[in-house]
Design an enzyme around this catalytic site. Sequence first.
Site, PDB file in Angstrom:
ATOM      1  CE1 TYR A 244      -4.200   1.706   0.358  1.00  0.00           C
ATOM      2  CE2 TYR A 244      -2.982   3.111   1.870  1.00  0.00           C
ATOM      3  CZ  TYR A 244      -4.098   2.867   1.091  1.00  0.00           C
ATOM      4  OH  TYR A 244      -5.113   3.799   1.045  1.00  0.00           O
TER       5      TYR A 244
ATOM      6  CB  SER B 100       1.364   0.449   4.303  1.00  0.00           C
ATOM      7  OG  SER B 100       2.580   0.833   3.745  1.00  0.00           O
TER       8      SER B 100
ATOM      9  CE  LYS C 121      13.253  -4.971   1.001  1.00  0.00           C
ATOM     10  NZ  LYS C 121      14.674  -4.939   0.644  1.00  0.00           N
ATOM     11  CD  GLN C 122       7.407  -6.868  -7.300  1.00  0.00           C
ATOM     12  OE1 GLN C 122       7.446  -7.626  -8.272  1.00  0.00           O
ATOM     13  NE2 GLN C 122       7.003  -5.611  -7.392  1.00  0.00           N
TER      14      GLN C 122
ATOM     15  CG  HIS D  70       8.672  -2.242 -13.137  1.00  0.00           C
ATOM     16  ND1 HIS D  70       8.954  -1.873 -14.435  1.00  0.00           N
ATOM     17  CD2 HIS D  70       9.881  -2.333 -12.502  1.00  0.00           C
ATOM     18  CE1 HIS D  70      10.265  -1.739 -14.580  1.00  0.00           C
ATOM     19  NE2 HIS D  70      10.850  -2.022 -13.427  1.00  0.00           N
TER      20      HIS D  70
ATOM     21  CD  GLU E 194      12.853   3.433 -13.249  1.00  0.00           C
ATOM     22  OE1 GLU E 194      11.624   3.607 -13.236  1.00  0.00           O
ATOM     23  OE2 GLU E 194      13.392   2.441 -12.724  1.00  0.00           O
TER      24      GLU E 194
ATOM     25  CD  GLU F 291      16.024  31.067 -15.470  1.00  0.00           C
ATOM     26  OE1 GLU F 291      15.631  32.150 -15.020  1.00  0.00           O
ATOM     27  OE2 GLU F 291      15.606  30.583 -16.544  1.00  0.00           O
TER      28      GLU F 291
ATOM     29  CD  GLU G 293      11.049  30.005 -16.484  1.00  0.00           C
ATOM     30  OE1 GLU G 293      11.837  30.650 -15.768  1.00  0.00           O
ATOM     31  OE2 GLU G 293      10.761  30.324 -17.648  1.00  0.00           O
TER      32      GLU G 293
ATOM     33  CB  SER H 268      11.531  35.085 -25.852  1.00  0.00           C
ATOM     34  OG  SER H 268      12.701  34.440 -25.353  1.00  0.00           O
TER      35      SER H 268
HETATM   36  N1  NDP Z   1       6.323   4.361  -7.500  1.00  0.00           N
HETATM   37  C1  NDP Z   1       5.685   4.430  -8.684  1.00  0.00           C
HETATM   38  O1  NDP Z   1       4.998   5.418  -8.977  1.00  0.00           O
HETATM   39  C2  NDP Z   1       5.732   3.319  -9.661  1.00  0.00           C
HETATM   40  C3  NDP Z   1       6.009   2.036  -9.253  1.00  0.00           C
HETATM   41  N2  NDP Z   1       5.838   0.984 -10.132  1.00  0.00           N
HETATM   42  C4  NDP Z   1       6.053  -0.364  -9.643  1.00  0.00           C
HETATM   43  O2  NDP Z   1       5.100  -0.634  -8.617  1.00  0.00           O
HETATM   44  C5  NDP Z   1       5.652  -1.554  -7.664  1.00  0.00           C
HETATM   45  C6  NDP Z   1       5.544  -0.946  -6.263  1.00  0.00           C
HETATM   46  O3  NDP Z   1       6.379   0.192  -6.201  1.00  0.00           O
HETATM   47  P1  NDP Z   1       6.041   1.436  -5.237  1.00  0.00           P
HETATM   48  O4  NDP Z   1       4.577   1.718  -5.284  1.00  0.00           O
HETATM   49  O5  NDP Z   1       7.017   2.496  -5.603  1.00  0.00           O
HETATM   50  O6  NDP Z   1       6.403   0.831  -3.821  1.00  0.00           O
HETATM   51  P2  NDP Z   1       6.490   1.603  -2.397  1.00  0.00           P
HETATM   52  O7  NDP Z   1       7.871   1.472  -1.928  1.00  0.00           O
HETATM   53  O8  NDP Z   1       5.889   2.965  -2.527  1.00  0.00           O
HETATM   54  O9  NDP Z   1       5.498   0.755  -1.467  1.00  0.00           O
HETATM   55  C7  NDP Z   1       5.783  -0.515  -1.106  1.00  0.00           C
HETATM   56  C8  NDP Z   1       4.640  -1.096  -0.286  1.00  0.00           C
HETATM   57  O10 NDP Z   1       4.905  -2.483  -0.144  1.00  0.00           O
HETATM   58  C9  NDP Z   1       4.881  -2.786   1.248  1.00  0.00           C
HETATM   59  N3  NDP Z   1       5.789  -3.880   1.550  1.00  0.00           N
HETATM   60  C10 NDP Z   1       7.132  -3.828   1.771  1.00  0.00           C
HETATM   61  N4  NDP Z   1       7.585  -5.057   2.074  1.00  0.00           N
HETATM   62  C11 NDP Z   1       6.510  -5.863   2.060  1.00  0.00           C
HETATM   63  C12 NDP Z   1       6.325  -7.242   2.333  1.00  0.00           C
HETATM   64  N5  NDP Z   1       7.347  -8.021   2.689  1.00  0.00           N
HETATM   65  N6  NDP Z   1       5.077  -7.763   2.238  1.00  0.00           N
HETATM   66  C13 NDP Z   1       4.029  -6.984   1.891  1.00  0.00           C
HETATM   67  N7  NDP Z   1       4.130  -5.672   1.623  1.00  0.00           N
HETATM   68  C14 NDP Z   1       5.361  -5.128   1.716  1.00  0.00           C
HETATM   69  C15 NDP Z   1       5.287  -1.503   1.948  1.00  0.00           C
HETATM   70  O11 NDP Z   1       4.843  -1.538   3.309  1.00  0.00           O
HETATM   71  P3  NDP Z   1       5.588  -0.704   4.495  1.00  0.00           P
HETATM   72  O12 NDP Z   1       4.901   0.635   4.497  1.00  0.00           O
HETATM   73  O13 NDP Z   1       5.330  -1.482   5.707  1.00  0.00           O
HETATM   74  O14 NDP Z   1       7.038  -0.639   4.102  1.00  0.00           O
HETATM   75  C16 NDP Z   1       4.512  -0.492   1.094  1.00  0.00           C
HETATM   76  O15 NDP Z   1       3.160  -0.465   1.481  1.00  0.00           O
HETATM   77  C17 NDP Z   1       7.084  -1.802  -8.127  1.00  0.00           C
HETATM   78  O16 NDP Z   1       7.048  -2.943  -8.953  1.00  0.00           O
HETATM   79  C18 NDP Z   1       7.413  -0.577  -8.974  1.00  0.00           C
HETATM   80  O17 NDP Z   1       8.408  -0.756  -9.921  1.00  0.00           O
HETATM   81  C19 NDP Z   1       5.378   1.160 -11.400  1.00  0.00           C
HETATM   82  C20 NDP Z   1       5.099   2.410 -11.865  1.00  0.00           C
HETATM   83  C21 NDP Z   1       5.377   3.592 -11.073  1.00  0.00           C
HETATM   84  C1  LIG Z   2       9.711   7.372 -13.433  1.00  0.00           C
HETATM   85  C2  LIG Z   2       9.847   6.438 -12.263  1.00  0.00           C
HETATM   86  C3  LIG Z   2       8.898   5.251 -12.323  1.00  0.00           C
HETATM   87  O1  LIG Z   2       9.219   4.416 -13.409  1.00  0.00           O
HETATM   88  C4  LIG Z   2       7.510   5.797 -12.499  1.00  0.00           C
HETATM   89  C5  LIG Z   2       6.922   6.703 -11.498  1.00  0.00           C
HETATM   90  O2  LIG Z   2       6.927   5.581 -13.550  1.00  0.00           O
HETATM   91  C6  LIG Z   2       9.061   4.446 -11.008  1.00  0.00           C
HETATM   92  O3  LIG Z   2       9.549   3.308 -11.082  1.00  0.00           O
HETATM   93  O4  LIG Z   2       8.735   4.968  -9.930  1.00  0.00           O
HETATM   94 MG    MG Z   3       7.758   4.266 -14.830  1.00  0.00          MG
HETATM   95 MG    MG Z   4       9.915   2.442 -12.874  1.00  0.00          MG
END
Ligand code: NDP
Ligand SMILES: CC[C@](O)(C(C)=O)C(=O)O
Ligand code: MG
Ligand code: MG
Length: 337
Positions: free
Chosen positions: A26, A54, A86-87, A109, A196, A228, A232, A253
């Site tokens: 989350y 979370s 971690k996945q 992803h 990225e 700047e 911007e 401009s």
């Molecule tokens: N960030 C983005 O905007 C983007 C991310 N992605 C992809 O989305 C996926 C998630 O990234 P992102 O949203 O950045 O992740 P975050 O780091 O923002 O969030 C990770 C979440 O996973 C939880 N978590 C951590 N460890 C575990 C575990 N062992 N079991 C269950 N839950 C766990 C965390 O909980 P806690 O709060 O307890 O740590 C947190 O809620 C990735 O594959 C990323 O590449 C794709 C597009 C854009």
């Molecule tokens: C640009 C970073 C990104 O790929 C995204 C927000 O799309 C990420 O992994 O966070």
């Molecule tokens: Mg991206």
């Molecule tokens: Mg990415």
Amino acid sequence: MAVEIFYDDDADLSIIQGRKVAVIGYGSQGHAHSLSLRDSGVDVRIGLQEGSKSRAKAEEQGLRVLSVAEAAAEADVIMILAPDTKQRFIYEEHIAPNLKDGDALFFGHGFNIRYDLIKPPANVDVAMVAPKGPGHLVRRQFVDGKGVPCLIAVEQDASGNAQALALSYAAAIGGARAGVIKTTFTEETETDLFGEQAVLCGGASALVQTGFEVLTEAGYAPEIAYFEVLHELKLIVDLMYEGGIARQRYSISDTAEYGDLTRGPRVISPAVKEEMKKILGEIQDGTFAREWVAEDEAGRPNFTKLEDQGNQHPIEKTGKKLRDLMSWVDRPITETA
Ligand SMILES: NC(=O)C1=CN([C@@H]2O[C@H](COP(=O)(O)OP(=O)(O)OC[C@H]3O[C@@H](n4cnc5c(N)ncnc54)[C@H](OP(=O)(O)O)[C@@H]3O)[C@@H](O)[C@H]2O)C=CC1
Ligand SMILES: CC[C@](O)(C(C)=O)C(=O)O
Ligand SMILES: [Mg+2]
Ligand SMILES: [Mg+2]
């Protein structure tokens, strides 16, 4: 080859509304997917680890929070939105033992599939819904009646219906308002990492910091340098977002445009393009993925050091002071909305 691009009229929302979805994590993406799925009439539960920071945020939004294993067992669509590094552990320990025939394993992803870190069994769908934007804006745009474009991909189609399911999910989080492109895990992973590293985050951050350093080291006021090269930049990029580089050039401009046309290629020189190609090569041949996995396993020493250095950069102090005086700029990041 022409891409296939889908919009709301091409998606059948009832497909995902007929499934039980578990969102694992989350964070940035997890909160956006789960809240927007719920608002689109989908049955969602959140899977989090014991002691997760979370948990309270998800529960405050009225979401049901279970352990990852319970959420995976209860659901038939499992979207993994935990950190990429971690996945594989979460999958092996809590998800794989709870996968049933006909389940769908979803990713935001393609990292873990592209680099063979997770190997799902043959009896489940494996698909991806990858928003092309930060999670907090995925949610904000959904709430505002807009959408962030998404990529969908199917790695394994056990049900014969995986693409329609992925498109339905993408529509439920607002992606089909903007456009959903069909791709592969490989293409999404490699283009996303390149974007990225070279342009959106790595390239843009380094460009801004370096521009700020050049101006302040030459004796100009940090406040002027900040406005700047950072503040911007958003206004200029907004014009590109709305109408391409041509609209940006229409609005600036002639003097700026002449400087843009003649000096831009000196900043982003052929050597920079060569370096970008090298970076892409390291993504394609797995060098970056191996380095990042090893860095995470070692406790992220380099990541932490570099992140701290970035936070200490003088532009951060100047920027905070100036943003505090512009109430509309510093919009707090929350996992709600
Ligand atoms: N960030 C983005 O905007 C983007 C991310 N992605 C992809 O989305 C996926 C998630 O990234 P992102 O949203 O950045 O992740 P975050 O780091 O923002 O969030 C990770 C979440 O996973 C939880 N978590 C951590 N460890 C575990 C575990 N062992 N079991 C269950 N839950 C766990 C965390 O909980 P806690 O709060 O307890 O740590 C947190 O809620 C990735 O594959 C990323 O590449 C794709 C597009 C854009
Ligand atoms: C640009 C970073 C990104 O790929 C995204 C927000 O799309 C990420 O992994 O966070
Ligand atoms: Mg991206
Ligand atoms: Mg990415």
